[in-house]
Design an enzyme around this catalytic site. Structure first.
Site, PDB file in Angstrom:
ATOM      1  N   ARG A  14       0.877  -1.481   0.009  1.00  0.00           N
ATOM      2  CA  ARG A  14       0.255   0.039   0.078  1.00  0.00           C
ATOM      3  C   ARG A  14       0.588   1.712   0.143  1.00  0.00           C
ATOM      4  O   ARG A  14       0.392   2.053  -0.472  1.00  0.00           O
ATOM      5  CB  ARG A  14      -1.057  -0.052   1.689  1.00  0.00           C
ATOM      6  N   ILE A  49      -7.359   7.375  -1.654  1.00  0.00           N
ATOM      7  CA  ILE A  49      -7.299   6.103  -1.840  1.00  0.00           C
ATOM      8  C   ILE A  49      -7.993   5.066  -0.195  1.00  0.00           C
ATOM      9  O   ILE A  49      -8.294   6.568   0.536  1.00  0.00           O
ATOM     10  CB  ILE A  49      -5.827   5.765  -1.094  1.00  0.00           C
ATOM     11  N   SER A  50      -8.954   4.647   0.084  1.00  0.00           N
ATOM     12  CA  SER A  50     -10.454   4.018   0.791  1.00  0.00           C
ATOM     13  C   SER A  50      -8.978   3.610   1.987  1.00  0.00           C
ATOM     14  O   SER A  50      -8.564   3.027   1.389  1.00  0.00           O
ATOM     15  CB  SER A  50     -10.803   2.914  -0.072  1.00  0.00           C
ATOM     16  N   GLN A  51      -9.986   3.744   2.495  1.00  0.00           N
ATOM     17  CA  GLN A  51      -9.716   2.224   3.877  1.00  0.00           C
ATOM     18  C   GLN A  51      -9.348   1.091   4.070  1.00  0.00           C
ATOM     19  O   GLN A  51     -10.148   0.697   2.994  1.00  0.00           O
ATOM     20  CB  GLN A  51     -10.388   3.340   4.689  1.00  0.00           C
TER      21      GLN A  51
END
Ligand code: SAH
Length: 232
Positions: free
Chosen positions: A54, A80-82
């Protein structure tokens, strides 16, 4: 701090500098343990999250943020999503290896890589040209050559490549997009955050049965950036 980032943060990522060392691998293990403690059980999802670096989806200076269970600003005022949200949506899709999955909202490409590591054939659409091109480049550098990215309006889907076994929307949807529903295979699932009217969305899983009847399940509240019409 996040507001300052949103306004002044210029994304500069030297793709040639991406490394994945023991420290980062260790941080990923901790993140996976955190996701398990928050209720994520799907082994395929957890293994994929353990694999995808990530930190390569954020600027190097923010590496330490990469393995926190938080959303983070990226280019074009997107996020950017959790990781929890990525894991939750990926689990809801019940992916089997080799399935064709359409993602709406490529963004950083992180979610697409998680789906790819789960064995899906991934197609992903992004409406921001800058973000699309930058992410396509990033995926190439990371070796994710099998992920197909498209610059376009996700409301229209990808009729040329339809039907899809699964469809995942990663932006807040004002309504159930009919074009996407028609591109879902009978027996398929579509997961999307549906706008409830107060800037909060309800996670919905839509099932299309073999007679093309639609049923919906509800999985609680989440917060996404909006799904918008057209391209920029
Ligand atoms: N899946 C992404 C999350 C990105 S946030 C990740 O893992 O990083 C949602 C993304 O959806 C944004 O990049 C936004 O530009 C994109 N988006 C919003 N509306 C869209 C549309 N109509 N078509 C395609 N992409 C869209």
């Amino acid at each position: 701090f996040l507001d300052i980032l949103k306004n002044n943060y210029i994304y500069s990522c030297d793709f040639n500098m991406i490394t994945d060392n023991y420290r980062q691998k260790g941080l990923r293990k901790k993140l996976v343990a955190e996701l398990v403690s928050k209720g994520i059980k799907d082994e395929m999802v957890l293994e994929a999250i353990l694999k995808v670096p990530r930190h390569a989806f954020l600027d190097k200076a923010f590496e330490d943020w990469s393995y926190k269970d938080q959303a983070f600003p990226i280019d074009c005022e997107q996020t950017i999503s959790q990781p929890y949200t990525v894991a939750f949506q990926s689990s809801l899709l019940k992916i089997s290896k080799g399935e064709k999955v359409l993602e709406i909202g490529l963004g950083s490409g992180y979610q697409a890589c998680v789906l790819f590591e789960m064995g899906a054939k991934v197609y992903s659409i992004e409406r921001h040209k800058y973000l699309h091109d930058k992410t396509a480049e990033r995926l190439k550098h990371l070796g994710y050559l099998g992920i197909r990215t498209f610059y376009g309006d996700g409301f229209l889907g990808l009729p040329r490549f339809a039907p899809f076994d699964k469809i995942l929307i990663t932006a807040a949807c004002p309504h159930l997009p009919t074009a996407l529903l028609s591109q879902l295979k009978p027996g398929g699932l579509m997961v999307l955050p549906l706008e409830t009217g107060h800037g909060v969305q309800t996670m919905i899983r839509v099932h299309k049965d073999t007679n093309e009847n639609i049923t919906k399940e509800d999985f609680g509240h989440f917060k996404f950036v909006p799904m918008l019409k057209g391209t920029v």
